[in-house]
Design an enzyme around this catalytic site. Structure first.
Site, PDB file in Angstrom:
ATOM      1  CG  ASN A   9      -1.717   1.254   1.388  1.00 37.70           C
ATOM      2  OD1 ASN A   9      -1.824   2.044   0.455  1.00 37.70           O
ATOM      3  ND2 ASN A   9      -2.301   1.453   2.570  1.00 37.70           N
ATOM      4  CE  LYS A  11       0.066   3.465   4.730  1.00 35.43           C
ATOM      5  NZ  LYS A  11      -0.079   3.646   6.148  1.00 35.43           N
ATOM      6  CG  HIS A  94      -5.869   1.754   5.090  1.00 34.84           C
ATOM      7  ND1 HIS A  94      -5.462   2.744   5.942  1.00 34.84           N
ATOM      8  CD2 HIS A  94      -4.816   0.915   4.954  1.00 34.84           C
ATOM      9  CE1 HIS A  94      -4.203   2.513   6.308  1.00 34.84           C
ATOM     10  NE2 HIS A  94      -3.785   1.405   5.712  1.00 34.84           N
ATOM     11  CD  GLU A  96      -3.134   5.543   6.580  1.00 34.75           C
ATOM     12  OE1 GLU A  96      -3.095   5.637   5.342  1.00 34.75           O
ATOM     13  OE2 GLU A  96      -2.203   5.035   7.248  1.00 34.75           O
ATOM     14  CD  GLU A 166      -3.614  -2.755   7.278  1.00 35.23           C
ATOM     15  OE1 GLU A 166      -2.469  -2.934   6.844  1.00 35.23           O
ATOM     16  OE2 GLU A 166      -4.292  -1.754   7.015  1.00 35.23           O
ATOM     17  N   GLY A 172       2.131   2.144  10.664  1.00 36.97           N
ATOM     18  CA  GLY A 172       3.038   3.280  10.500  1.00 36.97           C
ATOM     19  C   GLY A 172       3.721   3.711  11.783  1.00 36.97           C
ATOM     20  CB  SER A 211       5.092  -1.769  11.984  1.00 36.09           C
ATOM     21  OG  SER A 211       4.615  -0.440  12.161  1.00 36.09           O
TER      22      SER A 211
HETATM   23  C1  PEP Z   1      -0.874   0.074   6.070  1.00 36.36           C
HETATM   24  O1  PEP Z   1      -1.000   1.274   5.934  1.00 36.36           O
HETATM   25  O2  PEP Z   1      -1.740  -0.690   5.606  1.00 36.36           O
HETATM   26  C2  PEP Z   1       0.290  -0.437   6.782  1.00 36.36           C
HETATM   27  C3  PEP Z   1       0.290  -1.666   7.182  1.00 36.36           C
HETATM   28  O3  PEP Z   1       1.304   0.474   6.981  1.00 36.36           O
HETATM   29  P1  PEP Z   1       2.740   0.156   7.661  1.00 36.36           P
HETATM   30  O4  PEP Z   1       3.246  -1.135   7.066  1.00 36.36           O
HETATM   31  O5  PEP Z   1       3.594   1.313   7.308  1.00 36.36           O
HETATM   32  O6  PEP Z   1       2.492   0.020   9.127  1.00 36.36           O
END
Ligand code: PEP
Length: 248
Positions: A9, A11, A94, A96, A166, A172, A211
């Protein structure tokens, strides 16, 4: 046996130059990868990624979808537009989008429905906030999020859905769920699906996101109910992303 899936992703991170370097780097390492690999790129780079990835094992996905087919929806992108570039996947729900753009469980369920109606595979994201985990509500939150989609599209539709668990506190932040924490929630999610259909529960891919990086991917993906990863930050460097892809 569920195939491992690794989805990046990106973003809102890209330029023509970085997309070129990133995709060329991924393509170079892809022949050694057994997992299914997807990159969910910003829309302006769809055409570029489509051209670079032609005849490769690299799959293209979107990060969002509008529920309408066409018309006066300034700034929005429809399923047909996504498919016009050969994309077959779309991230829906997601955290976000939920927190910054007010996407409720009902809106997310509607987007899942529209994706499925248009033969796009939703990467359907769920996960709890830190305070929800700390107050012991993780299972209640993911139950609510999943049931909203089951009520809308029915359990059979999960034959064409990829779930991404998630935990919001891990996205993040550099703080990853421990393999045990992730596995426990993945097993719970599978048991929720099994209450509706045991076979679908076994066949539905459940990815972990939050992460994930080259150092922790192997241990996470080795867990019985973790079928791959949805990767944010670490999907922006081809060596890191490929190393996660090879962990499956
Ligand atoms: C995400 O935004 O779906 C995600 C998992 O981000 P990160 O790997 O940076 O934590």
């Amino acid at each position: 046996m569920r195939q491992t899936i690794v989805a990046g992703n990106w973003k809102m991170n890209a330029s023509k130059e970085t997309v070129n370097t990133l995709v060329m780097g991924i393509l170079e390492g892809l022949p050694d990868v057994k997992s299914k690999v997807i990159v969910c790129t910003p829309y302006p780079y769809f055409s570029q990624v489509e051209a670079l990835a032609t005849h490769s094992q690299l799959n293209l996905g979107a990060q969002n979808i509008n529920i309408n087919a066409s018309g006066a929806f300034t700034g929005e992108v429809s399923a047909d537009m996504i498919k016009d570039f050969g994309a077959e996947y779309v991230i829906v729900g997601h955290s976000e989008r939920r927190s910054l753009y007010g996407e409720t469980d009902e809106i997310v369920a509607e987007k899942v429905q529209v994706a499925l109606d248009n033969k796009l595979t939703p990467l359907f994201c769920i996960g709890e906030l830190l305070e929800e985990r700390e107050s012991g509500n993780t299972e209640a939150v993911v139950t609510r999020q999943i049931n909203a989609v089951i009520e809308k599209v029915g359990i059979e539709a999960f034959k064409n859905i990829i779930i991404a668990y998630e935990p919001v506190w891990a996205i993040g932040t550099g703080v990853t769920a421990t393999p045990q924490q992730a596995q426990d929630t993945h097993a719970f999610i599978r048991s929720l699906l099994a209450e509706n259909d045991a076979d679908i529960a076994q066949s539905t891919p459940i990815l972990y996101g939050g992460s994930m990086n080259p150092a922790n991917a192997e241990e996470l993906i080795a867990c019985a109910d973790i079928d791959g990863g949805l990767i944010g930050g670490a999907s922006l460097k081809s060596e890191d992303f490929l190393s996660i892809c090879k962990a499956g």
